[in-house]
Design an enzyme around this catalytic site. Structure first.
Site, short mmCIF file in Angstrom:
data_model
loop_
_atom_site.label_atom_id
_atom_site.label_comp_id
_atom_site.label_asym_id
_atom_site.label_seq_id
_atom_site.Cartn_x
_atom_site.Cartn_y
_atom_site.Cartn_z
N HIS A 199 0.83 -1.21 0.00
CA HIS A 199 0.00 0.00 0.00
C HIS A 199 0.86 1.25 0.00
O HIS A 199 0.69 2.15 -0.85
CB HIS A 199 -0.92 -0.02 1.22
CG HIS A 199 -1.77 1.20 1.36
ND1 HIS A 199 -3.10 1.21 0.99
CD2 HIS A 199 -1.50 2.45 1.80
CE1 HIS A 199 -3.61 2.41 1.22
NE2 HIS A 199 -2.65 3.19 1.71
N GLU A 200 1.79 1.34 0.94
CA GLU A 200 2.59 2.56 1.05
C GLU A 200 3.51 2.73 -0.15
O GLU A 200 3.75 3.87 -0.58
CB GLU A 200 3.40 2.54 2.35
CG GLU A 200 2.57 2.48 3.63
CD GLU A 200 1.54 3.59 3.75
OE1 GLU A 200 1.67 4.63 3.06
OE2 GLU A 200 0.57 3.43 4.52
N HIS B 69 1.79 4.63 -2.87
CA HIS B 69 1.90 6.09 -2.75
C HIS B 69 3.26 6.56 -3.27
O HIS B 69 3.37 7.59 -3.94
CB HIS B 69 1.76 6.52 -1.29
CG HIS B 69 0.38 6.41 -0.73
ND1 HIS B 69 -0.73 6.93 -1.38
CD2 HIS B 69 -0.08 5.86 0.42
CE1 HIS B 69 -1.80 6.70 -0.64
NE2 HIS B 69 -1.44 6.05 0.45
N HIS C 70 3.36 6.68 -6.98
CA HIS C 70 2.58 7.84 -7.42
C HIS C 70 3.45 9.10 -7.35
O HIS C 70 3.42 9.95 -8.26
CB HIS C 70 1.35 7.98 -6.52
CG HIS C 70 0.25 8.81 -7.11
ND1 HIS C 70 -0.99 8.91 -6.53
CD2 HIS C 70 0.19 9.60 -8.21
CE1 HIS C 70 -1.75 9.71 -7.26
NE2 HIS C 70 -1.05 10.15 -8.28
#
EC number: 3.4.24.37
Length: 712
Positions: free
Chosen positions: A501-502, A505, A508
């Site tokens: 998940h992290e 980011h 991105h």
């Protein structure tokens, strides 16, 4: 969780070598890659350096704004372009200075970073409320609207957003009200920093005897510090801190209900000094919203989100709650029966009722007894270094990237010896890799460090001139257990999900291709979409083939047996309604306190506990706990009246995965399309348009409802 450090200036965040453990990020020969065109940041700050650079930024910023206020006939060339350049260049150093409060092992540096944050937040508020600069932007906005067809898209969007943010901040109000707004915002800023500092600096713990920790395996007990009891010098007590690797295993594995209750309440009631800070902030936010013409703070803070207003958010959350409660009751009944049976068999005098502190224990026990899922056993196949190497290989395949760990002999380019520094390259042309940026992994807990898991954007990508790009820098901050003398750090499956998940980011942050930093990275998109890219990537951690490929037993190097993986995957939606109802508790509490019209008479403690009991369906057992004192999201400008965004974004995440990747998770063509359409465009284009282009249709919530078991 995504933490954006630097706010836009115009808007209102030893592993012992063991056999079969692969070397971290050794997928490529580093000698085949050119030297990165941009060196990593230097982290050798002293407290004096931080103070000096902070003062320099303040002086330079005030001087710059003063000069811009005097520009006659402001235009794109003599006003907007200097502002964009100024913002691009200032962001990275501000983020460095303010990031250190979350990760430095030196308390003096952390304190200096906190002081820097306070001064720079105050500066940001002062600058964002300068009426003379607003008037300049108003003139330019009027001009660019009249010739929109000839103005570059990024420039037009920059001026438009700047002007609208000024309006939203109250620059059209009279001077008296503008001064009140400035005062309120500064108080909120100080509160937010102090709330976060209290969480980061807390060193609280609870002690138990080995008997009280029955059920917690020795492999966990060895990570706890031990002390001698004050009452009996022959009795050893285990110190359980409130860091995830300590407190969660106790809640999940301790067979004593009394131990679980004590651990739960102690964890929930930590940092009591934060309650007054939160209450004060809620009142200040309500006052701010009223001054700006909004009926509630929620509506004020939702103005630039996809949902747009609190009515839409409340309808979304309540509709989901109403759909999930019948399913949640069925799930809860099974767990209640398990506890009642335990009490009947093991302890006739114990309380058979099911309480909030029982939930992690019986949820875990249910998985073990009904699916033969032993999460501790599964973790043996996922040593941290080997697993992260494998996870990066998935990202490399999907997004055509390459991760190369680099080091410098003096460690000036990292803030702690634990930190890994990785150069990232684009491999669209494998013969000529293009540098993408830098990413850091800071993965283990330590005193004073941020206690949860988050990605910190340290520098967004931007063009320095027509041919030269400043490359992004980003950091993953997690709290996975460290290796011991007997075994390496082993990742639980939920920690694998967290890392995926992290890192989503982080990617991105890294792949943004716009000219201006404001339009690149997670911070550039509506905040109720910001979690979607990372949530989508969580699906890979539930894919059988990917998990087997990731696995490597820390002793033998063997792949995890299919039977273990099959059992794990079957549990993905087990008690899923109860989990989502817990998320709804956070989201509805957040909205409740930010839409309340009578804060003076609001009991925040009663509200928190009653909502949790009503929504999660699980009894508080007559206790009142104060988990809101450590609910960091609620103190964030972005996540306040915004926690709903986790569930809102999941609608899009699920749709993207099932449409483009469910049948072929490693489809590089779709992965690159996703990289270039959804991620690289950042906030320059409307996110709904990007989604429609990527999906080939309008977004749908059908896949999301199916995942929750609410639709066939």
């Amino acid at each position: 969780m995504r933490l954006l450090l630097c706010k836009n200036w115009f808007a209102s965040p030893v592993i012992s070598p063991l056999l079969y453990t692969r070397s971290l990020y050794s997928m490529a020969n580093t000698t085949s890659f050119p030297i990165a065109p941009q060196a990593p940041p230097n982290w050798s700050f002293t407290p004096s350096d931080i103070s000096g650079k902070t003062n320099e930024i303040i002086n330079n910023s005030n001087n710059f704004y003063d000069s811009m206020s005097k520009v006659e006939s402001p235009s794109v060339s003599n006003f907007v372009e200097p502002f964009m350049k100024f913002e691009n260049e200032l962001g990275p150093i501000i983020n460095q200075l303010t990031f250190l409060q979350h990760v430095s092992s030196d308390k003096e540096i952390r304190d200096a970073s906190v002081n820097s944050s306070m001064k720079l937040d105050e500066l940001n508020i002062d600058l964002s409320l300068r009426h003379d600069i607003f008037l300049q932007f108003a003139r330019v906005w009027q001009d660019v609207q009249s010739k929109a067809d000839s103005v570059e898209r990024e420039t037009f969007k920059y001026v438009e957003k700047s002007y609208k943010d000024y309006i939203h901040s109250g620059l059209e109000l009279d001077e008296g009200n503008r001064l009140k707004i400035k005062e309120i915002k500064k108080k909120i800023s100080v509160n937010s920093i102090n709330f976060s500092k209290n969480l980061g600096e807390q060193k609280e713990y609870i002690t138990f005897t080995k008997e009280q920790l029955e059920g917690v395996p020795d492999s966990i007990l060895t990570q706890f510090e031990t002390i001698k009891s004050d009452k009996d010098s022959n009795e050893t007590l285990y110190k359980v801190t409130f860091k995830y690797p300590d407190i969660f295993p106790v809640m999940k594995l301790a067979s004593s209900a009394q131990t679980r209750k004590q651990a739960f309440l102690a964890d929930q009631n930590k940092v009591p000094e934060n309650e007054a800070i939160l209450l004060d902030t809620l009142k200040l936010r309500d006052e701010l919203a009223s001054l700006l013409g909004y009926d509630t703070y929620a509506n004020y803070n939702l103005y630039d989100k996809m949902a747009e207003d609190s009515t839409t958010v409340m309808n979304f959350l309540n509709d989901l709650k109403d759909k999930l409660i019948p399913l949640g009751r069925k799930e809860l009944q099974v767990l209640q029966d398990m506890k009642a049976e335990d009490v009947k068999k093991l302890n006739q005098g114990a309380d058979p009722n099911y309480y909030i502190w029982d939930h992690r224990y019986y949820d875990n026990k249910y998985l073990l007894e009904n699916f033969n899922v032993d999460l501790e056993k599964i973790s043996e196949y996922f040593p941290l270094e080997a697993t992260i190497t494998g996870m990066l290989e998935i990202y490399e395949t999907l997004f055509n990237l390459k991760f190369i760990e680099t080091k410098d002999s003096q460690n000036k380019s990292v803030w702690h010896d634990d930190v890994k520094q990785i150069a990232v390259w684009n491999m669209d042309d494998p013969k000529s890799p293009n540098f993408v940026g830098w990413i850091y992994f800071d993965l283990h807990p330590r005193d004073g460090k941020y206690g949860h898991a988050a990605n910190f954007g340290l520098s967004s990508s931007f063009m320095i001139d027509d041919t030269t790009r400043s490359y992004p820098v980003t950091a993953l901050v997690c709290n996975f257990s460290k290796s011991t003398k007997d075994k390496p750090s082993l990742l639980k499956h939920n920690e694998i999900v967290t890392f995926f998940h992290e890192l989503g980011h982080g990617i991105h942050d890294l792949v943004g291709q716009n000219k201006e930093s404001r339009f690149n990275g997670p911070g550039s998109v509506p905040w109720d979409f910001v979690e979607a890219p990372s949530q989508m990537l969580e699906f890979w951690t539930w894919n059988k083939n990917e998990l087997i490929n990731l696995s490597s037993h820390y002793k033998t190097g063997e792949k995890i047996p299919e039977s273990l993986i099959n059992s794990l995957i079957k549990t993905k939606h087990v008690n899923g309604a109860l989990f989502t109802l817990r998320q709804l508790h956070f989201g509805l509490f957040d909205m409740k306190v930010h839409t309340c019209k009578d804060l003076q008479n609001l009991s925040i403690c009663d509200t928190w506990n009653q909502l949790r009991q009503d929504i999660s369906l699980i009894s508080n057992g007559g206790t009142l706990s104060k988990g809101y004192d450590s609910f960091g999201h609620i103190m964030s400008d972005s996540y306040s009246a915004g926690y709903y965004g986790y569930l809102w974004a999941e609608v899009f995440a699920t749709d993207m995965y099932h449409t483009k990747f469910a049948k072929d998770p490693l489809n590089a063509k779709n992965g690159i399309q996703y990289r270039d359409i959804v991620l690289a465009r950042g906030g320059l284009y409307d996110i709904n348009d990007n989604l429609k282009e990527f999906l080939g249709r309008e977004p749908s919530k059908d896949a999301f409802l199916k995942e929750l078991g609410l639709q066939n």
